[in-house]
Design a protein around this motif. Structure first.
Motif, PDB file in Angstrom:
ATOM      1  N   GLY A 103       0.632  -1.296  -0.054  1.00 41.83           N
ATOM      2  CA  GLY A 103      -0.072   0.047   0.024  1.00 41.83           C
ATOM      3  C   GLY A 103       0.853   1.261  -0.196  1.00 41.83           C
ATOM      4  O   GLY A 103       0.263   2.413  -0.023  1.00 41.83           O
ATOM      5  N   LEU A 104       2.182   1.161  -0.129  1.00 41.19           N
ATOM      6  CA  LEU A 104       3.001   2.332   0.156  1.00 41.19           C
ATOM      7  C   LEU A 104       3.159   2.719  -1.306  1.00 41.19           C
ATOM      8  O   LEU A 104       3.536   1.742  -2.162  1.00 41.19           O
ATOM      9  CB  LEU A 104       4.373   1.944   0.828  1.00 41.19           C
ATOM     10  CG  LEU A 104       4.314   1.686   2.360  1.00 41.19           C
ATOM     11  CD1 LEU A 104       5.728   1.435   2.702  1.00 41.19           C
ATOM     12  CD2 LEU A 104       3.371   2.613   3.019  1.00 41.19           C
ATOM     13  N   GLU A 105       3.127   4.065  -1.509  1.00 38.09           N
ATOM     14  CA  GLU A 105       3.240   4.611  -2.868  1.00 38.09           C
ATOM     15  C   GLU A 105       5.023   4.871  -3.057  1.00 38.09           C
ATOM     16  O   GLU A 105       5.477   4.599  -4.223  1.00 38.09           O
ATOM     17  CB  GLU A 105       2.846   6.086  -3.207  1.00 38.09           C
ATOM     18  CG  GLU A 105       1.161   5.793  -3.194  1.00 38.09           C
ATOM     19  CD  GLU A 105       0.588   7.443  -3.194  1.00 38.09           C
ATOM     20  OE1 GLU A 105       1.465   8.363  -3.451  1.00 38.09           O
ATOM     21  OE2 GLU A 105      -0.578   7.511  -3.177  1.00 38.09           O
ATOM     22  N   TYR A 106       5.620   5.018  -2.003  1.00 36.95           N
ATOM     23  CA  TYR A 106       7.202   5.220  -2.184  1.00 36.95           C
ATOM     24  C   TYR A 106       7.683   4.706  -0.768  1.00 36.95           C
ATOM     25  O   TYR A 106       6.972   5.086   0.213  1.00 36.95           O
ATOM     26  CB  TYR A 106       7.469   6.540  -2.342  1.00 36.95           C
ATOM     27  CG  TYR A 106       8.951   6.810  -2.355  1.00 36.95           C
ATOM     28  CD1 TYR A 106       9.749   6.226  -3.232  1.00 36.95           C
ATOM     29  CD2 TYR A 106       9.507   7.400  -1.129  1.00 36.95           C
ATOM     30  CE1 TYR A 106      11.113   6.827  -3.423  1.00 36.95           C
ATOM     31  CE2 TYR A 106      11.132   7.685  -1.056  1.00 36.95           C
ATOM     32  CZ  TYR A 106      11.692   7.227  -2.313  1.00 36.95           C
ATOM     33  OH  TYR A 106      13.082   7.630  -2.179  1.00 36.95           O
ATOM     34  N   ALA A 152       8.231   1.249   6.195  1.00 34.96           N
ATOM     35  CA  ALA A 152       7.455   0.000   5.980  1.00 34.96           C
ATOM     36  C   ALA A 152       6.592  -0.246   7.098  1.00 34.96           C
ATOM     37  O   ALA A 152       6.579   0.284   8.170  1.00 34.96           O
ATOM     38  CB  ALA A 152       8.729  -0.851   5.915  1.00 34.96           C
ATOM     39  N   ASN A 153       5.647  -1.082   6.570  1.00 39.77           N
ATOM     40  CA  ASN A 153       4.624  -1.424   7.702  1.00 39.77           C
ATOM     41  C   ASN A 153       5.085  -2.141   8.782  1.00 39.77           C
ATOM     42  O   ASN A 153       4.809  -2.166  10.031  1.00 39.77           O
ATOM     43  CB  ASN A 153       3.524  -2.274   6.860  1.00 39.77           C
ATOM     44  CG  ASN A 153       2.808  -1.575   5.770  1.00 39.77           C
ATOM     45  OD1 ASN A 153       2.611  -0.302   5.929  1.00 39.77           O
ATOM     46  ND2 ASN A 153       2.378  -2.171   4.758  1.00 39.77           N
ATOM     47  N   SER A 207       0.354  -8.950  -1.177  1.00 44.20           N
ATOM     48  CA  SER A 207       1.142  -8.251  -0.363  1.00 44.20           C
ATOM     49  C   SER A 207       2.536  -7.851  -1.286  1.00 44.20           C
ATOM     50  O   SER A 207       2.923  -8.500  -1.902  1.00 44.20           O
ATOM     51  CB  SER A 207       1.607  -8.682   0.914  1.00 44.20           C
ATOM     52  OG  SER A 207       0.300  -8.931   1.809  1.00 44.20           O
ATOM     53  N   SER A 208       2.927  -6.717  -0.818  1.00 43.90           N
ATOM     54  CA  SER A 208       4.343  -6.201  -1.614  1.00 43.90           C
ATOM     55  C   SER A 208       5.412  -6.264  -0.705  1.00 43.90           C
ATOM     56  O   SER A 208       5.280  -5.926   0.753  1.00 43.90           O
ATOM     57  CB  SER A 208       3.879  -4.794  -2.146  1.00 43.90           C
ATOM     58  OG  SER A 208       3.044  -4.651  -2.932  1.00 43.90           O
ATOM     59  N   PHE A 209       6.645  -6.386  -1.117  1.00 42.89           N
ATOM     60  CA  PHE A 209       7.732  -6.770  -0.080  1.00 42.89           C
ATOM     61  C   PHE A 209       9.167  -6.042  -0.877  1.00 42.89           C
ATOM     62  O   PHE A 209       9.026  -6.008  -2.128  1.00 42.89           O
ATOM     63  CB  PHE A 209       7.941  -8.255   0.083  1.00 42.89           C
ATOM     64  CG  PHE A 209       7.044  -8.695   0.769  1.00 42.89           C
ATOM     65  CD1 PHE A 209       7.109  -8.838   2.210  1.00 42.89           C
ATOM     66  CD2 PHE A 209       5.972  -9.439   0.282  1.00 42.89           C
ATOM     67  CE1 PHE A 209       5.828  -9.376   2.775  1.00 42.89           C
ATOM     68  CE2 PHE A 209       4.879 -10.061   0.811  1.00 42.89           C
ATOM     69  CZ  PHE A 209       4.685 -10.231   2.090  1.00 42.89           C
ATOM     70  N   CYS A 210       9.922  -5.620  -0.103  1.00 45.57           N
ATOM     71  CA  CYS A 210      11.337  -5.377  -0.426  1.00 45.57           C
ATOM     72  C   CYS A 210      12.362  -5.920   0.440  1.00 45.57           C
ATOM     73  O   CYS A 210      11.951  -6.047   1.454  1.00 45.57           O
ATOM     74  CB  CYS A 210      11.193  -3.754  -0.377  1.00 45.57           C
ATOM     75  SG  CYS A 210      12.927  -2.926  -0.898  1.00 45.57           S
ATOM     76  N   ILE A 222      10.763  -4.005  -5.730  1.00 47.87           N
ATOM     77  CA  ILE A 222       9.668  -4.206  -4.990  1.00 47.87           C
ATOM     78  C   ILE A 222       8.880  -5.370  -5.790  1.00 47.87           C
ATOM     79  O   ILE A 222       8.627  -5.203  -6.803  1.00 47.87           O
ATOM     80  CB  ILE A 222       9.018  -2.899  -4.674  1.00 47.87           C
ATOM     81  CG1 ILE A 222       9.478  -2.212  -3.754  1.00 47.87           C
ATOM     82  CG2 ILE A 222       7.538  -3.495  -4.039  1.00 47.87           C
ATOM     83  CD1 ILE A 222       9.114  -0.811  -3.654  1.00 47.87           C
ATOM     84  N   VAL A 223       8.315  -6.396  -5.107  1.00 45.82           N
ATOM     85  CA  VAL A 223       7.542  -7.560  -5.771  1.00 45.82           C
ATOM     86  C   VAL A 223       6.179  -7.538  -4.948  1.00 45.82           C
ATOM     87  O   VAL A 223       6.274  -7.191  -3.847  1.00 45.82           O
ATOM     88  CB  VAL A 223       8.313  -8.716  -5.727  1.00 45.82           C
ATOM     89  CG1 VAL A 223       9.360  -8.759  -6.588  1.00 45.82           C
ATOM     90  CG2 VAL A 223       8.489  -9.396  -4.284  1.00 45.82           C
TER      91      VAL A 223
END
Length: 244
Positions: free
Chosen positions: A126-129, A135-136, A159-162, A182-183
């Motif tokens: 959900g983060l744009e940048y 990070a959550n 969900s998105s991860f880095c 980011i994936v």
């Protein structure tokens, strides 16, 4: 007189023939019987079949284009993150000697040996940048200096991860060395998106032509065109533009 003479002559001839017969029978040689020699069997050894080999076959062939092995390292500092399935992601990386020297120059000659390597996984859904601090939440995975890839269980579909590869200093500070892309993991549920356009076209066909499923689509399209609802020249279902 002649009778006596002829009888005497006959007796003499008989005796003479008998004498010759007995003499020839006495002096007749017995046939020499040759003794058969028992054949001597010699032991034979089977030899391996040897086929002539040309010199070209024994000489190793040198290819004009030798096969090159895939190198372990490419000399590029990078960290790549990929999605394996809704619950797992995969990361691989390479840290060059130049990067290590830069780390030692910035944090001290003993900084690399006194710190420990860590893989930090950020949830950035959900983060744009993502700037490394917003990070959550995150998860730290301890690795060793020889590790260059890792399968990470996130257990968070959709969900998105880095990911960062870094070092944890003796005082607890985390120093980022490399940061990945980011994936986003896929969802495990059935998508709630419906192709309303196809449903709308099918409804138009049924309401106009009253044809059942299995009727010729060419007939259906022709009837729809005659009624002025389906535009001409369309090759795939689409919603006709509304007149203003």
């Amino acid at each position: 007189m002649s009778f006596i003479f002829n009888w005497a002559l006959g007796v003499v001839l008989v005796l003479l023939l008998l004498t010759v017969f007995l003499w020839s029978a006495k002096n007749r040689r017995k046939p020499v019987q040759k003794k058969l020699q028992t054949p001597v069997f010699q032991e034979e050894f089977a030899e391996e079949a040897a086929f002539p080999v040309s010199q070209s076959e024994t000489t190793p062939k040198i290819s004009k284009h030798p096969i090159q092995e895939i190198p372990w390292n490419y000399g590029i500092d990078r960290l790549v993150l990929m999605v394996r399935d809704p619950n797992w992601i995969y990361a691989y990386w390479e840290i060059t000697a130049t990067k290590q020297e830069e780390f030692s120059c910035q944090f001290g000659a003993e900084a690399w040996s006194t710190s420990r390597p860590v893989l930090r996984v950020y949830d950035v859904t959900g983060l744009e940048y993502f700037n490394g601090y917003n990070a959550n939440d995150y998860l730290d995975i301890s690795i060793n200096d020889f590790t260059d890839n890792w399968h990470i269980e996130v257990d968070r579909p959709n969900s998105s991860f880095c990911v960062d590869v870094g070092r944890v200093m003796p005082d607890g500070r985390f120093i980022t060395i490399l940061r990945s892309n980011i994936v986003k993991t896929p969802s495990v549920s059935i998508s709630n998106l419906l192709d309303e356009e196809w449903m709308w076209i099918e409804g138009i066909y049924r309401s106009i032509t009253k044809l059942h499923i299995g009727s010729s689509p060419m007939i259906t399209e022709e009837i729809g065109q005659d009624m002025g609802i389906i535009p001409l020249g369309i090759s795939s279902p689409g919603r006709p533009d509304k007149e203003v």
